[in-house]
Scaffold this active site. Structure first.
Site, PDB file in Angstrom:
ATOM      1  NE  ARG A 180      -4.330  -9.801 -19.094  1.00 24.46           N
ATOM      2  CZ  ARG A 180      -4.693  -8.848 -19.961  1.00 24.46           C
ATOM      3  NH1 ARG A 180      -4.654  -7.569 -19.582  1.00 24.46           N
ATOM      4  NH2 ARG A 180      -5.103  -9.154 -21.166  1.00 24.46           N
ATOM      5  CB  SER A 228      -4.032 -16.477 -20.693  1.00 23.96           C
ATOM      6  OG  SER A 228      -4.670 -16.301 -21.940  1.00 23.96           O
ATOM      7  CD  GLU A 298      -3.452 -13.532 -17.794  1.00 24.97           C
ATOM      8  OE1 GLU A 298      -4.682 -13.661 -17.957  1.00 24.97           O
ATOM      9  OE2 GLU A 298      -2.673 -13.230 -18.709  1.00 24.97           O
TER      10      GLU A 298
END
Length: 306
Positions: A180, A228, A298
């Site tokens: 990520r 998320s 994130e």
């Protein structure tokens, strides 16, 4: 650039064809999946990459730029965004097959469309793109993934645009790529990519439907969220840590930690960005206190507080 979008002194220097198309004070709540966010000083939707390059070239070189696609994975604070927001949603939408195993896609193509089209072409594994609730541009910027697969292992080369509106091609070797996380040259943005897959003629849309059904059963699909919120720490799952800390259902204002999946924060309709950000901080503090683990976000947080 300061606020006060409606009388911004910078727009009077724009070329007339752009000044007429730039919107002022656009609520970012209309352009994010959380449905929160204050006004953007300037908001522009390009017609194509040439139009985008021409627009960027005539902006002041120090004007902040924020590129958005579908507005997922993005929390815009209640005070809004200074500078110019460029929306690629609905544009930069090229999606074509360039060889037996390669495709070319524009940054504005929704990831779900890439998944469906690759299945039709008999290419895979591309089904995981159906689980990414954004566009290819965002997926490239953060190495987005789903169901154990990630974007960048399939990247052959990317097309980028810089602050001067100049386009160039880069390879994965030009970037630091992790979970990520993607770090590359400053002041460049993705406008497209060439991706490589394998021939998988047995794959069909039933595989995607099965994955999406699994997602619907485990995630709060259809509610206002960003996807998320936190990355998974090494060897752990953020959702498990949050749930075991007793945080499911924790609420601030009209925002709450999802009862269905603890790594999602839901806007129940009237939440402010400040409520969501406060909830993020509360989750981080509690998980650190209970488990001794720091959760990293994130989601990207941008803009000014109210």
């Amino acid at each position: 650039m300061s606020g006060g979008a409606n009388n911004s002194p910078r727009t009077q220097d724009m070329a007339p064809e752009f000044a007429a198309r730039v919107l002022h004070g656009v609520p970012m709540s209309k352009h994010t999946s959380w449905h929160v966010g204050g006004p953007a000083d300037l908001f522009f939707v390009p017609r194509d990459t040439a139009d985008l390059a021409a627009f960027i070239r005539q902006l002041p070189p120090d004007m902040p730029l924020l590129w958005i696609g579908l507005g997922s994975n993005l929390l815009v604070r209640d005070g809004g965004v200074r500078g110019a927001v460029i929306s690629t949603h609905g544009v930069l939408g090229t999606l074509e097959r360039s060889s037996a195993t390669r495709i070319h896609a524009g940054a504005g193509v929704p990831c779900a469309r890439i998944a469906r089209q690759c299945v039709k072409w008999g290419l895979g594994p591309a089904e995981f793109f159906a689980g990414i609730p954004g566009t290819l541009g965002g997926a490239l910027a953060m190495n987005a993934g789903a169901w154990g697969s990630e974007t960048w292992p399939h990247v052959i080369e990317v097309e980028v645009m810089d602050r001067r509106g100049a386009r160039r091609t880069r390879t994965p070797a030009d970037y630091e790529i992790g979970y990520r996380r993607v770090r590359g040259p400053a002041d460049e943005w993705f406008v497209g990519a060439h991706l490589e897959f394998e021939r998988k003629p047995g794959v069909n849309e039933a595989a995607i439907r099965e994955l999406l059904e699994r997602r619907r059963q485990t995630q709060p699909i259809g509610e206002w969220s960003c996807g998320s919120v936190f990355t998974n720490p090494p060897g752990e799952h953020a959702a498990r840590l949050i749930e075991s800390a007793g945080l499911k259902g924790l609420r601030i204002g009209d925002a709450s930690v999802s009862e269905k999946h603890a790594n999602f924060i839901i806007n129940h309709g009237a939440a402010r960005a400040a409520d969501i950000e406060a909830l993020i901080l509360q989750v981080q503090r509690t998980v650190a206190a209970v488990h001794g683990i720091g959760l990293a976000t994130e989601v990207r947080i941008v803009g000014d507080p109210a």
